[in-house]
Design a protein around this motif. Structure first.
Motif, PDB file in Angstrom:
ATOM      1  N   GLU A 152      27.935  80.928 -31.119  1.00  0.00           N
ATOM      2  CA  GLU A 152      27.533  82.320 -31.246  1.00  0.00           C
ATOM      3  C   GLU A 152      28.824  83.126 -31.334  1.00  0.00           C
ATOM      4  N   SER A 153      29.200  83.509 -32.531  1.00  0.00           N
ATOM      5  CA  SER A 153      30.461  84.222 -32.748  1.00  0.00           C
ATOM      6  C   SER A 153      30.208  85.724 -32.695  1.00  0.00           C
ATOM      7  N   LEU A 154      30.708  86.355 -31.654  1.00  0.00           N
ATOM      8  CA  LEU A 154      30.436  87.771 -31.406  1.00  0.00           C
ATOM      9  C   LEU A 154      31.425  88.666 -32.145  1.00  0.00           C
ATOM     10  N   ASP A 155      31.054  89.910 -32.311  1.00  0.00           N
ATOM     11  CA  ASP A 155      31.930  90.912 -32.913  1.00  0.00           C
ATOM     12  C   ASP A 155      32.828  91.470 -31.817  1.00  0.00           C
ATOM     13  N   PHE A 156      34.107  91.091 -31.861  1.00  0.00           N
ATOM     14  CA  PHE A 156      35.024  91.461 -30.783  1.00  0.00           C
ATOM     15  C   PHE A 156      35.264  92.964 -30.704  1.00  0.00           C
ATOM     16  N   SER A 157      34.993  93.693 -31.778  1.00  0.00           N
ATOM     17  CA  SER A 157      35.188  95.138 -31.718  1.00  0.00           C
ATOM     18  C   SER A 157      34.261  95.793 -30.704  1.00  0.00           C
ATOM     19  N   ASN A 158      33.170  95.095 -30.350  1.00  0.00           N
ATOM     20  CA  ASN A 158      32.246  95.608 -29.330  1.00  0.00           C
ATOM     21  C   ASN A 158      32.637  95.188 -27.921  1.00  0.00           C
ATOM     22  N   LEU A 159      33.697  94.370 -27.811  1.00  0.00           N
ATOM     23  CA  LEU A 159      34.014  93.773 -26.506  1.00  0.00           C
ATOM     24  C   LEU A 159      35.472  93.944 -26.095  1.00  0.00           C
ATOM     25  N   CYS A 160      36.264  94.641 -26.870  1.00  0.00           N
ATOM     26  CA  CYS A 160      37.659  94.841 -26.499  1.00  0.00           C
ATOM     27  C   CYS A 160      37.839  96.214 -25.853  1.00  0.00           C
ATOM     28  N   ALA A 161      38.927  96.355 -25.100  1.00  0.00           N
ATOM     29  CA  ALA A 161      39.278  97.623 -24.445  1.00  0.00           C
ATOM     30  C   ALA A 161      38.165  98.122 -23.535  1.00  0.00           C
ATOM     31  N   LEU A 162      37.600  97.217 -22.734  1.00  0.00           N
ATOM     32  CA  LEU A 162      36.569  97.611 -21.780  1.00  0.00           C
ATOM     33  C   LEU A 162      37.229  98.322 -20.597  1.00  0.00           C
ATOM     34  N   LYS A 163      36.743  99.506 -20.255  1.00  0.00           N
ATOM     35  CA  LYS A 163      37.431 100.350 -19.273  1.00  0.00           C
ATOM     36  C   LYS A 163      36.708 100.456 -17.939  1.00  0.00           C
ATOM     37  N   ASP A 164      35.413 100.734 -17.969  1.00  0.00           N
ATOM     38  CA  ASP A 164      34.700 101.021 -16.725  1.00  0.00           C
ATOM     39  C   ASP A 164      33.513 100.080 -16.569  1.00  0.00           C
ATOM     40  N   GLU A 165      32.789 100.250 -15.466  1.00  0.00           N
ATOM     41  CA  GLU A 165      31.683  99.344 -15.170  1.00  0.00           C
ATOM     42  C   GLU A 165      30.567  99.447 -16.203  1.00  0.00           C
ATOM     43  N   ALA A 166      30.400 100.625 -16.779  1.00  0.00           N
ATOM     44  CA  ALA A 166      29.383 100.754 -17.828  1.00  0.00           C
ATOM     45  C   ALA A 166      29.736  99.883 -19.032  1.00  0.00           C
ATOM     46  N   ASP A 167      31.033  99.844 -19.373  1.00  0.00           N
ATOM     47  CA  ASP A 167      31.484  98.972 -20.462  1.00  0.00           C
ATOM     48  C   ASP A 167      31.220  97.509 -20.130  1.00  0.00           C
ATOM     49  N   TRP A 168      31.518  97.128 -18.898  1.00  0.00           N
ATOM     50  CA  TRP A 168      31.330  95.731 -18.509  1.00  0.00           C
ATOM     51  C   TRP A 168      29.848  95.369 -18.419  1.00  0.00           C
ATOM     52  N   ASP A 169      29.014  96.332 -18.026  1.00  0.00           N
ATOM     53  CA  ASP A 169      27.569  96.082 -18.033  1.00  0.00           C
ATOM     54  C   ASP A 169      27.093  95.807 -19.459  1.00  0.00           C
ATOM     55  N   ARG A 170      27.593  96.597 -20.400  1.00  0.00           N
ATOM     56  CA  ARG A 170      27.235  96.394 -21.809  1.00  0.00           C
ATOM     57  C   ARG A 170      27.723  95.034 -22.294  1.00  0.00           C
ATOM     58  N   ALA A 171      28.950  94.668 -21.910  1.00  0.00           N
ATOM     59  CA  ALA A 171      29.492  93.363 -22.301  1.00  0.00           C
ATOM     60  C   ALA A 171      28.658  92.224 -21.715  1.00  0.00           C
ATOM     61  N   ALA A 172      28.267  92.381 -20.458  1.00  0.00           N
ATOM     62  CA  ALA A 172      27.440  91.343 -19.832  1.00  0.00           C
ATOM     63  C   ALA A 172      26.140  91.154 -20.600  1.00  0.00           C
ATOM     64  N   GLY A 173      25.539  92.255 -21.019  1.00  0.00           N
ATOM     65  CA  GLY A 173      24.305  92.156 -21.795  1.00  0.00           C
ATOM     66  C   GLY A 173      24.499  91.411 -23.105  1.00  0.00           C
ATOM     67  N   ILE A 174      25.619  91.665 -23.765  1.00  0.00           N
ATOM     68  CA  ILE A 174      25.912  90.988 -25.032  1.00  0.00           C
ATOM     69  C   ILE A 174      26.094  89.491 -24.807  1.00  0.00           C
ATOM     70  N   LEU A 175      26.851  89.126 -23.766  1.00  0.00           N
ATOM     71  CA  LEU A 175      27.091  87.705 -23.502  1.00  0.00           C
ATOM     72  C   LEU A 175      25.837  86.990 -23.011  1.00  0.00           C
ATOM     73  N   ILE A 176      25.015  87.679 -22.230  1.00  0.00           N
ATOM     74  CA  ILE A 176      23.761  87.070 -21.770  1.00  0.00           C
ATOM     75  C   ILE A 176      22.857  86.766 -22.962  1.00  0.00           C
ATOM     76  N   ALA A 177      22.745  87.728 -23.882  1.00  0.00           N
ATOM     77  CA  ALA A 177      21.922  87.503 -25.076  1.00  0.00           C
ATOM     78  C   ALA A 177      22.465  86.342 -25.902  1.00  0.00           C
ATOM     79  N   ALA A 178      23.790  86.260 -26.015  1.00  0.00           N
ATOM     80  CA  ALA A 178      24.407  85.158 -26.763  1.00  0.00           C
ATOM     81  C   ALA A 178      24.109  83.823 -26.100  1.00  0.00           C
ATOM     82  N   ALA A 179      24.246  83.773 -24.781  1.00  0.00           N
ATOM     83  CA  ALA A 179      23.977  82.529 -24.052  1.00  0.00           C
ATOM     84  C   ALA A 179      22.525  82.097 -24.218  1.00  0.00           C
TER      85      ALA A 179
END
Length: 231
Positions: A41-68
């Motif tokens: 599952e090759s993700l679009d890194f532009s949606n996952l780089c430069a994560l700053k706050d917990e809201a960003d990491w929550d969004r990243a977690a959702g993307i990785l969970i869906a991929a898994a």
């Protein structure tokens, strides 16, 4: 052989390394016509780089969970996340699927413990170097880690995000990493952990003043061993 799921694209450069290294190991241990059964599952890194706050990491977690979950639905019996920094959300991903997720820092820690390494320096992206989610895994295997040098953190983030993730490896970056590792040895490090999946582009693992533990290769080896049923 068992089918492994790889969450990649973080960056495509490291995903290429995972694919090549896993297949080389499988080929060496079976025969020259064998390829590793993988689903990626090759993700679009532009949606996952430069994560700053917990809201960003929550969004990243959702993307990785869906991929898994996609990988499990595609038949993967285990999963590897092809990025050190994204292991910040490892627990949430692992809880969301019914198959094992191979933790990159656990693989590195086990290798270092087996080798008797007691003092090391960790180099990677800023969140890997300064937060506890990665460091505590190595400490649990008896590895005492030098505190991060914030000047190194800034330099590494620039090299990784501006150069390495787009496949650019410069002589200047090679020199900076070589100097950094030499200074870390002078400060007491007995080994170096490359805790960024692209750092192998500018660090010669076999020609350094200290033993180098390349997280990408160690993680890929663990993935290949799982595929071959030798975990």
């Amino acid at each position: 052989m068992r089918k492994l799921g790889l969450i990649g694209g973080m960056s495509w450069v490291s995903t290429r390394t995972y694919y090549e290294h896993i297949n080389r190991i499988v080929q060496q241990r079976t025969d020259r016509h064998t390829s590793a059964p993988l689903v990626i599952e090759s993700l679009d890194f532009s949606n996952l780089c430069a994560l700053k706050d917990e809201a960003d990491w929550d969004r990243a977690a959702g993307i990785l969970i869906a991929a898994a979950q996609n990988l499990v639905n595609a038949g993967a019996g285990a999963i590897a996340i092809g990025a050190n920094s994204m292991h910040r959300v490892y627990d949430r991903v692992a809880e969301a699927v019914s198959v094992p997720v191979i933790h990159i820092a656990e693989c590195v820690g086990q290798r270092m413990e087996a080798d008797g390494v007691e003092t090391a320096a960790l180099i990677g992206t800023s969140n890997v170097m300064t937060e506890s989610f990665y460091r505590r895994r190595l400490v649990a295997h008896g590895v005492d880690l030098l505190p991060p040098d914030m000047a190194n953190v800034e330099t590494l983030d620039r090299i990784i995000y501006d150069e390495l993730i787009v496949g650019k490896a410069t002589r200047d970056a090679e020199r900076k990493l070589k100097t950094m590792i030499t200074v870390l040895e002078q400060e007491g490090a007995k080994a170096i952990v490359l805790a960024c999946t692209e750092l192998e582009l500018v660090v010669d693992v076999d020609a350094n003043v200290l033993p180098i533990y390349d997280s990408t290769h160690i993680h890929a080896e663990a993935a290949a061993e799982w595929i071959l049923g030798s975990d």
